[in-house]
Design an enzyme around this catalytic site. Structure first.
Site, PDB file in Angstrom:
ATOM      1  N   LYS A  25      38.539  45.794  37.709  1.00  0.00           N
ATOM      2  CA  LYS A  25      38.088  45.555  39.079  1.00  0.00           C
ATOM      3  C   LYS A  25      36.768  44.792  39.085  1.00  0.00           C
ATOM      4  CE  LYS A  25      35.983  50.189  39.503  1.00  0.00           C
ATOM      5  NZ  LYS A  25      34.579  49.817  39.736  1.00  0.00           N
ATOM      6  N   CYS A  38      30.888  54.486  42.167  1.00  0.00           N
ATOM      7  CA  CYS A  38      32.295  54.158  41.947  1.00  0.00           C
ATOM      8  C   CYS A  38      33.221  55.368  41.970  1.00  0.00           C
ATOM      9  CB  CYS A  38      32.452  53.374  40.644  1.00  0.00           C
ATOM     10  SG  CYS A  38      31.630  51.757  40.707  1.00  0.00           S
ATOM     11  N   ASP A  80      35.430  53.721  35.126  1.00  0.00           N
ATOM     12  CA  ASP A  80      34.357  52.911  34.522  1.00  0.00           C
ATOM     13  C   ASP A  80      33.582  53.603  33.404  1.00  0.00           C
ATOM     14  OD1 ASP A  80      35.227  51.266  36.526  1.00  0.00           O
ATOM     15  OD2 ASP A  80      33.344  51.203  37.637  1.00  0.00           O
TER      16      ASP A  80
END
Length: 213
Positions: A114, A163, A14
């Site tokens: 995602k 994450c 990310d």
């Protein structure tokens, strides 16, 4: 620096503008890791590179805007699990959801989006969070890695305490040898660093600091 063995993959989690200063959900100094990660990918040290990309619909259940009377960073129960409510972020197709422009993503063998299910949050690269049926749906990444002979993964990116941590924990639980590149991650808040270290140590995950990636 020498190349890593062919059975070792790098997972960049990310690395998106919304998680950097000025973004919708900025991590502490999140932009500081862009240049070193760009250099790491350019070095060719990893023969397999995966990038994840948070990619939410505008009505995502993790957004505080979808829960009247609640504010960002409050916790609610969602599908029987504690859910932190976030500011609207990484909405599919938005500038904040793009991968960091300063990185040459041609080095990535897979870009995994995602968080596209409006009802299920998705921190980890390997499994989404708990869904309505109480299960955590697989993203398919573990199988993709195994099909390529990967047994070891190195993780970096954003955010260190969410994450990246969940990705590391899930990879370890799935049987991969995991190395956490601490200096190539940044947290939502530095307050999360001590619990993150404890969680990594509990999971038997190796933490690497400094320039020895």
């Amino acid at each position: 620096m020498s190349r890593h063995p062919a059975d070792t993959a790098l997972i960049v989690v990310d690395l998106q503008p919304d998680f950097m200063p000025g973004g919708a959900l900025p991590c502490h100094q999140g932009d500081a890791i862009v240049a070193p990660i760009a250099a790491l990918l350019a070095s060719g040290r990893y023969q397999t590179v995966v990038a994840t990309q948070d990619w939410h619909p505008a009505n995502h259940a993790s957004f505080a805007s979808q829960h009247p009377g609640h504010a960002a960073f409050e916790q609610i129960m969602l599908h029987g699990q504690a859910q932190t409510l976030w500011p609207d972020h990484c909405v599919a197709g938005s500038a904040g959801a793009a991968l960091a422009e300063a990185v040459n993503w041609d080095a990535a063998d897979l870009i995994l989006r995602k968080g596209s299910n409006a009802q299920v949050d998705s921190y980890s690269a390997l499994f989404e969070n708990h869904g309505p049926d109480g299960q955590r749906p697989a993203t398919g990444l573990a199988g993709w890695l195994r099909e390529r002979g990967i047994s070891s993964v190195h993780v970096c990116g954003l955010a260190r305490d969410y994450c990246v941590l969940w990705s590391a924990q899930d990879a370890a639980a799935a049987g991969f040898k995991v190395t956490f590149l601490w200096d190539l991650t940044r947290p939502v808040s530095p307050d999360g660093d001590a619990p993150t270290r404890t969680a990594l140590e509990t999971a038997g995950i190796r933490i690497v600091e400094g320039e020895c990636q």
